[in-house]
Design a protein around this motif. Structure first.
Motif, PDB file in Angstrom:
ATOM      1  N   SER A 268       0.853  -1.184   0.000  1.00  0.00           N
ATOM      2  CA  SER A 268       0.000   0.000   0.000  1.00  0.00           C
ATOM      3  C   SER A 268       0.892   1.239   0.000  1.00  0.00           C
ATOM      4  CB  SER A 268      -0.888   0.015   1.240  1.00  0.00           C
ATOM      5  OG  SER A 268      -0.099   0.185   2.411  1.00  0.00           O
ATOM      6  N   ARG A 269       0.282   2.410  -0.195  1.00  0.00           N
ATOM      7  CA  ARG A 269       1.066   3.638  -0.161  1.00  0.00           C
ATOM      8  C   ARG A 269       1.744   3.819   1.195  1.00  0.00           C
ATOM      9  NH1 ARG A 269       1.453   8.724   1.490  1.00  0.00           N
ATOM     10  NH2 ARG A 269       2.231  10.317   0.031  1.00  0.00           N
ATOM     11  N   SER A 270       1.022   3.587   2.274  1.00  0.00           N
ATOM     12  CA  SER A 270       1.598   3.792   3.605  1.00  0.00           C
ATOM     13  C   SER A 270       2.739   2.809   3.862  1.00  0.00           C
ATOM     14  CB  SER A 270       0.524   3.660   4.687  1.00  0.00           C
ATOM     15  OG  SER A 270      -0.048   2.369   4.691  1.00  0.00           O
TER      16      SER A 270
ATOM     17  N   GLN B 199       0.668   3.185 -10.433  1.00  0.00           N
ATOM     18  CA  GLN B 199       0.289   3.598  -9.091  1.00  0.00           C
ATOM     19  C   GLN B 199       1.506   3.795  -8.200  1.00  0.00           C
ATOM     20  OE1 GLN B 199      -3.255   3.877  -7.244  1.00  0.00           O
ATOM     21  NE2 GLN B 199      -1.579   5.250  -6.728  1.00  0.00           N
TER      22      GLN B 199
ATOM     23  N   TRP C 244       2.975   7.372  -6.371  1.00  0.00           N
ATOM     24  CA  TRP C 244       3.321   7.549  -4.955  1.00  0.00           C
ATOM     25  C   TRP C 244       4.753   8.063  -4.825  1.00  0.00           C
ATOM     26  CZ3 TRP C 244       1.333   1.994  -3.641  1.00  0.00           C
ATOM     27  CH2 TRP C 244      -0.070   2.008  -3.597  1.00  0.00           C
TER      28      TRP C 244
END
Length: 352
Positions: A227-229, A264, A268
């Motif tokens: 995920s991005r985090s 994606q 980021w």
């Protein structure tokens, strides 16, 4: 059959073992970062014990852990990879628990992927990775032109950059540094946070010698599975570990493990204060084809401005160390000089 899982955390690794019914076989074992040799010995001891009882041991890692499988398969262990779709959700920082990794294989060995020595952590996902890379081409080119990605820069100057991934990794990182010192050649080291946490002396030696220290994530994950985090945490934690060891403001260059990317992921990365670095020359030294083959591949592929991908970590790197003098001497004989990545010319730049 016995099933072991190897999980990574913010401080090291956890190993859990299950029987064929998915029940724990003894308590979980924990190993600090930098104790991969002890972890490997632990699993080899278990493998011998189980073999005497007529049981075979398999070991499972996941796609966010690319720092252990090379050493484990090289030691003769049977290693599998569990992908996200067969596992529960991960914690905020770390892989799923070791028992969950072992449990995936215990439930259905066919749901996990066998990793052979020399095949790499992402065995079986090559087609997917190539498709993701192809889909990212336009975004990557925009990043390159904006100076946010270093890769394939045309140059009239006969200068190349030697880069080393996956360390620090004693004793091989020190041996690489010995060779670089002997020839007075600068290099760039893309370091893994889990190793940086444990091997401060190697980082200090890199910095003292004037080599560039850059970020290669905390646990060497396949970025499209994050995920991005999680991606941000991988980079930030590694920057913190590197800065704690050598000071400064922290690395501003980053290399994605396996070169893994999607549109994606690139979106980021564009939000972060880092420049992505890829490569032009890859002799696949991680697959251990032999020192002569490594040197020959580098010399055959080298061109002005090339980023040369080698490895000081990820397992036994004795062949890379043995090949390095021939690489350097061969490039010098052809009139090449050497620079850190941040010293290579880029779009609108001259060498520093």
């Amino acid at each position: 059959m016995r099933y072991s899982g190897v999980a990574w955390t913010g401080v090291g690794f956890e190993v859990a073992v299950l029987d064929g019914a998915g029940r724990p076989v003894g308590p979980a074992a924990r190993f600090a970062a930098g104790r991969l040799g002890s972890l490997t010995d632990h699993l080899l001891r278990l493998q011998r014990e189980f073999a005497r009882a007529g049981q075979h041991l398999v070991t499972v890692v996941d796609s966010t852990n690319g720092v252990v499988d090379g050493a484990l398969t090289g030691a003769g262990l049977t290693v599998y990879r569990a992908d996200p779709w067969v596992l529960p959700a991960r914690p905020a920082f770390g892989s799923v628990a070791a028992a969950e990794l072992a449990g995936a294989a215990a439930r259905d060995l066919g749901s996990v992927v066998r990793l052979e020595p020399g095949a790499g952590t992402l065995a079986g996902r090559g087609t997917e990775m190539v498709a993701d890379i192809d889909a990212s081409a336009a975004d990557l080119e925009r990043m390159r032109l904006a100076g946010r990605c270093r890769w394939a820069e045309p140059s009239e100057l006969p200068v190349v950059a030697l880069t080393f991934d996956d360390g620090p990794n004693p004793p091989y990182t020190g041996r690489v540094l010995d060779v670089l010192d002997r020839y007075g050649v600068p290099a760039t080291f893309f370091c893994v946070g889990l190793h940086a946490l444990a091997h401060r002396a190697e980082l200090e030696r890199m910095a003292t010698a004037g080599h560039q220290i850059a970020n290669h994530t905390w646990s060497h994950p396949y970025l499209p599975d994050l995920s991005r985090s999680e991606l941000v945490a991988q980079l930030e934690r590694t920057d913190q570990a590197l800065t704690a060891a050598v000071g400064g403001e922290g690395p501003r260059m980053f290399r994605p493990p396996y070169g893994g990317r999607t549109p994606q992921v690139l979106s980021w990365l564009r939000e972060l204060d880092t420049t992505m670095v890829l490569w032009d020359v890859e002799p696949a030294d991680w697959s251990m084809p032999g020192a002569d083959a490594i040197a020959a591949a580098v010399l055959a592929q080298a061109r002005p401005g090339a980023l040369i991908l080698l490895h000081d970590g990820g397992g036994d790197r004795s062949q890379t160390v043995a090949a390095l003098p021939a690489v350097i001497e061969g490039l010098l004989d052809r009139g090449y000089g050497f620079a850190r990545v941040d010293g290579l010319p880029g779009p609108g730049r001259t060498p520093s």
